[in-house]
Design an enzyme around this catalytic site. Structure first.
Site, mmCIF file in Angstrom:
data_model
loop_
_atom_site.group_PDB
_atom_site.id
_atom_site.type_symbol
_atom_site.label_atom_id
_atom_site.label_comp_id
_atom_site.label_asym_id
_atom_site.label_seq_id
_atom_site.Cartn_x
_atom_site.Cartn_y
_atom_site.Cartn_z
ATOM 1 N N ASP A 120 30.779 29.797 59.417
ATOM 2 C CA ASP A 120 30.418 28.422 59.057
ATOM 3 C C ASP A 120 29.050 28.408 58.383
ATOM 4 O O ASP A 120 28.020 28.475 59.047
ATOM 5 C CB ASP A 120 30.403 27.549 60.316
ATOM 6 N N GLU A 147 4.680 48.493 52.782
ATOM 7 C CA GLU A 147 3.819 48.912 53.889
ATOM 8 C C GLU A 147 3.688 47.755 54.885
ATOM 9 O O GLU A 147 2.658 47.089 54.967
ATOM 10 C CB GLU A 147 2.435 49.315 53.377
ATOM 11 N N GLU A 198 2.949 45.741 58.180
ATOM 12 C CA GLU A 198 2.095 45.868 59.361
ATOM 13 C C GLU A 198 2.587 44.926 60.458
ATOM 14 O O GLU A 198 3.234 43.914 60.163
ATOM 15 C CB GLU A 198 0.642 45.546 59.000
ATOM 16 N N GLU A 232 -3.665 50.467 62.814
ATOM 17 C CA GLU A 232 -4.367 49.731 61.761
ATOM 18 C C GLU A 232 -5.741 49.266 62.247
ATOM 19 O O GLU A 232 -6.184 49.582 63.339
ATOM 20 C CB GLU A 232 -3.513 48.542 61.279
ATOM 21 N N GLU A 234 0.928 50.272 61.529
ATOM 22 C CA GLU A 234 1.644 50.361 60.252
ATOM 23 C C GLU A 234 2.517 51.601 60.263
ATOM 24 O O GLU A 234 2.090 52.675 60.700
ATOM 25 C CB GLU A 234 0.657 50.431 59.084
ATOM 26 N N HIS A 273 1.774 45.314 51.873
ATOM 27 C CA HIS A 273 1.449 45.792 50.537
ATOM 28 C C HIS A 273 2.698 46.393 49.910
ATOM 29 O O HIS A 273 3.442 47.132 50.570
ATOM 30 C CB HIS A 273 0.336 46.836 50.590
ATOM 31 N N ARG A 297 -10.290 46.765 46.907
ATOM 32 C CA ARG A 297 -9.139 46.089 47.492
ATOM 33 C C ARG A 297 -9.328 44.579 47.589
ATOM 34 O O ARG A 297 -8.605 43.911 48.310
ATOM 35 C CB ARG A 297 -8.839 46.692 48.872
ATOM 36 N N GLU A 329 0.099 48.523 43.260
ATOM 37 C CA GLU A 329 0.311 47.944 44.581
ATOM 38 C C GLU A 329 -0.069 46.472 44.562
ATOM 39 O O GLU A 329 -1.203 46.121 44.230
ATOM 40 C CB GLU A 329 -0.557 48.700 45.588
ATOM 41 N N ARG A 388 -0.935 43.435 46.779
ATOM 42 C CA ARG A 388 -1.481 43.455 48.131
ATOM 43 C C ARG A 388 -1.334 42.131 48.890
ATOM 44 O O ARG A 388 -1.682 42.043 50.063
ATOM 45 C CB ARG A 388 -2.960 43.838 48.069
#
Length: 455
Positions: free
Chosen positions: A63, A142, A144, A199, A206, A255, A327, A344, A346
């Site tokens: 359903d 990646e 976490e 981490e 991670e 990431h 970063r 990457e 982030r």
């Protein structure tokens, strides 16, 4: 993309027959037919294993009106069609009992057509577009997560399971055995694990698994979250992928490393003559990501809580820019060349629907390739240290500061909404606008403590 579902005459493909053979050989009693709703919640229908052939050839009805964001009550009949490539035996089996296996399903409507509101179908459609352009998409995520203690009633707390930090070992990292068990369980289900570690925040972890094509990666993220929670539960812990469960410490991100491969299997992002080992295709794709970042943020960061993570000072990206050395930017280019050339993104977090999040990211990049988007120059300084004037000088804008702003940006972006399709775009925005409205009218403990006796 190839279709390994049942043949037009109602017979089984070789892959489907192989699944039936494995079910018999491994003494599987039940199958969990798994799918994901628009908000990213994994659902499943459990059927006896002897229904496997029927599931492949006819599908299993359910359903759809009962599932968030799917269909109205008057059009509720839908079918689950298992993808044989996703068959995995669940490692939990009591002694003397038969086993249980999992199959991830596509959804079809009453006419047998792929359901446009199915998140997995949305991603497949975007990948079909990439295929028409001559590319396949590889993704390395990646995700976490936090491990928290439970109280005497078995309810989750926000008390971290340990007080370890980045890359810490026992005795500070108390969860190394839990991570090992998660890894062994994932490997039993076909994952190739590359690394795992504690981490930055207390109780935060991670586990990285090998990159794969985008559809397999989205399936893997959904499976990963389920396994982490299940193993944590066996240790009387609560695992959460909530982006920011505790204020004043780092939140959990996901990431996402992206690369394209051409029809000859070459990395289309690679150019060893470039300073950053990136091709013009990579720069255009990156430019599309940056151009559409405000819009896809509603999908990659889909909760009110997501925006408690996206603030300066906690290693989460806020600024729409790219860099190879810091970063603080939305996109980071790792020191990688040749087959490993990639970048990457982030900002995504693990509360997102993996199918829709990857679809939105990939569609943004493909649009950049089609429009010749320019990502501009890299920013090698710490953007967190910039004042507003300097950010304006560099042309750096910010991600939406809350879910409401993000949904507004999504609804105004044709490229991302077209990739999601009108059904998903409408239902997703409707659900998120409601969530944000409820949040705005709620009263938090912080407000009570700050204002109740003061005014």
């Amino acid at each position: 993309m190839t279709d390994d579902h049942a043949t037009p005459d109602g017979g089984l493909t070789a892959k489907e027959q192989a699944v039936l053979d494995t079910i018999e050989e491994e003494d599987i009693d039940f199958l969990r037919l798994q799918f994901t709703d628009i908000l990213g919640v994994v659902k499943n229908v459990s059927v006896p294993a002897h229904q496997a052939e029927k599931a492949f050839t006819e599908g299993i009805y359910f359903d759809g009106s009962s599932i968030e964001g799917f269909v109205r009550i008057q059009e509720s009949d839908m079918r689950l069609i298992p993808d044989p490539d996703t068959f995995a035996i669940l490692p939990w089996r009591s002694e003397g009992e038969g086993g249980t296996a999992r199959l991830i399903c596509d959804i079809v409507d009453t006419d047998g057509e792929p359901f446009v509101g199915g998140p997995r179908q949305v991603l497949k459609s975007v990948l079909d577009r990439a295929d028409e352009m001559g590319y396949s998409v590889s993704i390395g995520p990646e995700p976490e997560f936090f491990l928290f203690e439970k109280d005497e009633n078995g309810d989750a707390t926000t008390i971290p399971h340990d007080n370890g930090g980045y890359f810490d070992l026992a005795p500070k990292d108390l969860a190394s055995d839990v991570r090992k068990e998660i890894i062994f369980t994932l490997e039993d289900m076909g994952f190739e694990i590359e690394a795992s570690h504690h981490e930055v925040a207390e109780g935060q972890h991670e586990i990285n698994f090998k990159y794969a094509d985008a559809l397999e990666t989205a399936d893997n993220i959904a499976t990963f979250r389920a396994v982490v929670r299940a193993v944590a539960e066996q240790h009387d812990l609560h695992a959460t992928f909530m982006p920011k469960p505790i204020g004043e410490i780092n939140g959990s991100g996901m990431h996402t490393h992206i690369s394209l491969f051409d029809e000859d299997g070459n990395n289309a992002f690679a150019n060893e003559d470039d300073e950053f080992n990136l091709s013009e295709t990579a720069y255009e794709f990156m430019g599309g990501i940056l151009d559409h970042a405000p819009a896809f943020t509603a999908v990659t960061n889909p909760t009110v809580n997501s925006y408690k993570r996206l603030v300066p000072g906690y290693e989460a990206p806020v600024y729409i820019a790219w860099s190879d050395v810091n970063r603080s930017a939305l996109i980071r280019v790792p020191d990688a060349a040749g087959v490993s050339a990639r970048f990457e993104v982030r900002s995504p977090d693990p509360s997102s629907n993996p199918y829709l999040a990857l679809a939105a990211l990939i569609a943004s990049g493909l649009d950049g390739m089609e429009t010749g988007a320019d990502p501009g120059d890299p920013v090698r300084e710490d953007i967190y240290e910039f004042d507003e004037e300097k950010r304006a000088e560099y042309g750096i804008t910010t991600l939406p500061s809350n879910l409401g702003e993000a949904v507004d940006a999504l609804e105004a972006d044709d490229a991302v909404t077209e990739a999601l399709g009108p059904h998903v775009s409408e239902k997703f925005a409707e659900a998120k606008n409601q969530e944000f409205a409820e949040y705005l009218t709620s009263v938090s403990t912080w407000e009570e403590e700050r204002y109740l006796e003061k005014f």
